[in-house]
Motif scaffolding. Structure first.
Motif, PDB file in Angstrom:
ATOM      1  N   HIS A  50       0.788  -1.235   0.000  1.00  0.00           N
ATOM      2  CA  HIS A  50       0.000   0.000   0.000  1.00  0.00           C
ATOM      3  C   HIS A  50       0.821   1.287   0.000  1.00  0.00           C
ATOM      4  O   HIS A  50       0.280   2.352  -0.283  1.00  0.00           O
ATOM      5  CB  HIS A  50      -0.942   0.000   1.209  1.00  0.00           C
ATOM      6  CG  HIS A  50      -1.995  -1.066   1.141  1.00  0.00           C
ATOM      7  ND1 HIS A  50      -1.782  -2.346   1.593  1.00  0.00           N
ATOM      8  CD2 HIS A  50      -3.257  -1.042   0.653  1.00  0.00           C
ATOM      9  CE1 HIS A  50      -2.871  -3.074   1.405  1.00  0.00           C
ATOM     10  NE2 HIS A  50      -3.786  -2.304   0.843  1.00  0.00           N
ATOM     11  N   ASP A  51       2.095   1.204   0.346  1.00  0.00           N
ATOM     12  CA  ASP A  51       2.955   2.396   0.355  1.00  0.00           C
ATOM     13  C   ASP A  51       3.838   2.378  -0.893  1.00  0.00           C
ATOM     14  O   ASP A  51       4.814   1.632  -0.972  1.00  0.00           O
ATOM     15  CB  ASP A  51       3.813   2.403   1.623  1.00  0.00           C
ATOM     16  CG  ASP A  51       4.624   3.694   1.769  1.00  0.00           C
ATOM     17  OD1 ASP A  51       4.686   4.473   0.788  1.00  0.00           O
ATOM     18  OD2 ASP A  51       5.211   3.905   2.848  1.00  0.00           O
ATOM     19  N   SER A  52       3.526   3.219  -1.843  1.00  0.00           N
ATOM     20  CA  SER A  52       4.253   3.233  -3.117  1.00  0.00           C
ATOM     21  C   SER A  52       5.696   3.723  -2.975  1.00  0.00           C
ATOM     22  O   SER A  52       6.502   3.552  -3.883  1.00  0.00           O
ATOM     23  CB  SER A  52       3.512   4.104  -4.139  1.00  0.00           C
ATOM     24  OG  SER A  52       3.399   5.440  -3.656  1.00  0.00           O
ATOM     25  N   ALA A  53       6.026   4.316  -1.820  1.00  0.00           N
ATOM     26  CA  ALA A  53       7.388   4.796  -1.610  1.00  0.00           C
ATOM     27  C   ALA A  53       8.352   3.668  -1.253  1.00  0.00           C
ATOM     28  O   ALA A  53       9.572   3.850  -1.317  1.00  0.00           O
ATOM     29  CB  ALA A  53       7.409   5.853  -0.508  1.00  0.00           C
ATOM     30  N   ALA A 191      -1.667   9.934   1.733  1.00  0.00           N
ATOM     31  CA  ALA A 191      -2.151  11.125   2.442  1.00  0.00           C
ATOM     32  C   ALA A 191      -2.064  10.930   3.958  1.00  0.00           C
ATOM     33  O   ALA A 191      -1.661  11.839   4.696  1.00  0.00           O
ATOM     34  CB  ALA A 191      -3.587  11.424   2.022  1.00  0.00           C
ATOM     35  N   ALA A 192      -2.439   9.731   4.419  1.00  0.00           N
ATOM     36  CA  ALA A 192      -2.359   9.442   5.853  1.00  0.00           C
ATOM     37  C   ALA A 192      -0.918   9.481   6.339  1.00  0.00           C
ATOM     38  O   ALA A 192      -0.618   9.995   7.425  1.00  0.00           O
ATOM     39  CB  ALA A 192      -2.967   8.068   6.138  1.00  0.00           C
ATOM     40  N   LYS A 193      -0.012   8.965   5.531  1.00  0.00           N
ATOM     41  CA  LYS A 193       1.406   8.951   5.893  1.00  0.00           C
ATOM     42  C   LYS A 193       1.968  10.369   6.000  1.00  0.00           C
ATOM     43  O   LYS A 193       2.705  10.688   6.943  1.00  0.00           O
ATOM     44  CB  LYS A 193       2.192   8.143   4.858  1.00  0.00           C
ATOM     45  CG  LYS A 193       3.669   8.002   5.164  1.00  0.00           C
ATOM     46  CD  LYS A 193       4.353   7.179   4.080  1.00  0.00           C
ATOM     47  CE  LYS A 193       5.847   7.056   4.337  1.00  0.00           C
ATOM     48  NZ  LYS A 193       6.529   6.280   3.263  1.00  0.00           N
ATOM     49  N   GLN A 194       1.613  11.222   5.052  1.00  0.00           N
ATOM     50  CA  GLN A 194       2.087  12.606   5.086  1.00  0.00           C
ATOM     51  C   GLN A 194       1.550  13.330   6.308  1.00  0.00           C
ATOM     52  O   GLN A 194       2.258  14.127   6.937  1.00  0.00           O
ATOM     53  CB  GLN A 194       1.684  13.329   3.801  1.00  0.00           C
ATOM     54  CG  GLN A 194       2.470  12.896   2.581  1.00  0.00           C
ATOM     55  CD  GLN A 194       3.971  13.054   2.781  1.00  0.00           C
ATOM     56  OE1 GLN A 194       4.451  14.106   3.205  1.00  0.00           O
ATOM     57  NE2 GLN A 194       4.724  12.004   2.481  1.00  0.00           N
ATOM     58  N   ALA A 195       0.308  13.063   6.647  1.00  0.00           N
ATOM     59  CA  ALA A 195      -0.276  13.688   7.835  1.00  0.00           C
ATOM     60  C   ALA A 195       0.442  13.224   9.100  1.00  0.00           C
ATOM     61  O   ALA A 195       0.667  14.008  10.036  1.00  0.00           O
ATOM     62  CB  ALA A 195      -1.765  13.362   7.920  1.00  0.00           C
TER      63      ALA A 195
END
Length: 281
Positions: A50-53, A191-195
């Motif tokens: 789920h984390d494209s990074a 978006a959740a990760k950035q927050a």
């Protein structure tokens, strides 16, 4: 009340494995360590999916996944070290006939709690666990109506679960072919990760406990039982000493130390010995 309730809504598979591990700590330590590693595998696989990074390494086994630089950066040193502890204890539980103690199972589940906290804090879309959330060993059941699983049974279960698991390498090989649902989830997770990154992480990951236990774990793997007081500290005699400085030789091993030396000076009177083992690469 489970220590892992905060996982239940967004990561039900991780929660199920983690709860099995927690419930087996005292009744069946070997099985607890197996399920702790299983929960870690599921959590790490979820992150990669789920984390494209996160960049998939050359292999998608657990060791390769947690050592991949993008994962180590995302997780941070504390979580990375906890993942290593869980993986090693879990490997011992499945691939070694050595007895697994409840103390080891408790450590595996405690470290899994912190890794799970990181997962939920970093990627939670519906909410995040409170920063002050603590692991509560007191809620772990001392007994359970379950039969202890043998080493052979756990090895068979491991093969069955691996066969059922989706292959990350296949799933993520062609990012243009990702289905619409996964693409949508990746946008939400980003978006959740950035927050989460925008907020300071004040959770106490108990890094010192992890370092101390990891040294013990390596020593046990090397054949040290560490079940007697003399394994950690004992007096020696015949050491040269001056009027102001006594000598201490590191002929005993203690997880509280941070370096390994032949002999060290000390301004403290006495001849108690203390040293440490340091992990090799």
């Amino acid at each position: 009340m489970s220590n892992f309730s905060f996982l239940q809504n967004e990561w039900p598979a991780v929660y199920e494995a983690a709860d099995k591990a927690a419930n087996a700590v005292y009744p069946d330590p070997r099985t607890a360590c197996f399920h702790a590693r299983r929960a870690l595998e599921l959590a790490v696989a979820w992150a990669y999916k789920h984390d494209s990074a996160l960049q998939l390494p050359y292999q998608d086994n657990l060791s390769a996944l947690i050592h991949e630089p993008t994962f180590k950066t995302a997780a941070g040193e504390a979580v990375f070290n906890k993942a290593r502890v869980i993986a090693r204890i879990g490997n011992q539980a499945v691939h070694s006939a050595r007895p697994i103690q409840a103390e080891d199972a408790l450590v595996a589940v405690r470290e899994l709690f912190h890794v799970s906290y990181w997962l939920a804090r970093t990627y939670g879309r519906a909410g995040r666990p409170a920063p002050g959330l603590l692991f509560d060993a007191g809620v772990l059941p001392k007994t359970a109506p379950i039969l202890q699983q043998t080493l052979e049974q756990l090895q068979k279960l491991e093969v069955e679960l691996r066969t059922r698991d989706e292959k990350l390498a296949t799933l993520l090989a062609d990012k243009t072919a990702l289905d619409e649902e996964l693409q949508r989830l990746r946008v939400e997770v980003a978006a959740a990760k950035q927050a989460a990154i925008a907020l300071p992480d004040t959770h106490d990951y108990s890094e010192a406990e992890t370092r101390d236990y990891f040294i013990d774990l390596l020593l046990k793997e090397a054949g040290w039982a560490l079940d007697q007081a003399r394994d950690r500290e004992f007096e020696v005699s015949g050491m040269p000493a001056s009027t102001s400085l006594s000598r201490r030789a590191s002929t005993s091993l203690s997880p509280r130390s941070r370096s390994l030396s032949g002999a060290e000076g000390s301004a403290v009177e006495g001849s108690a010995v203390e040293g440490s083992a340091v992990e090799g690469s």
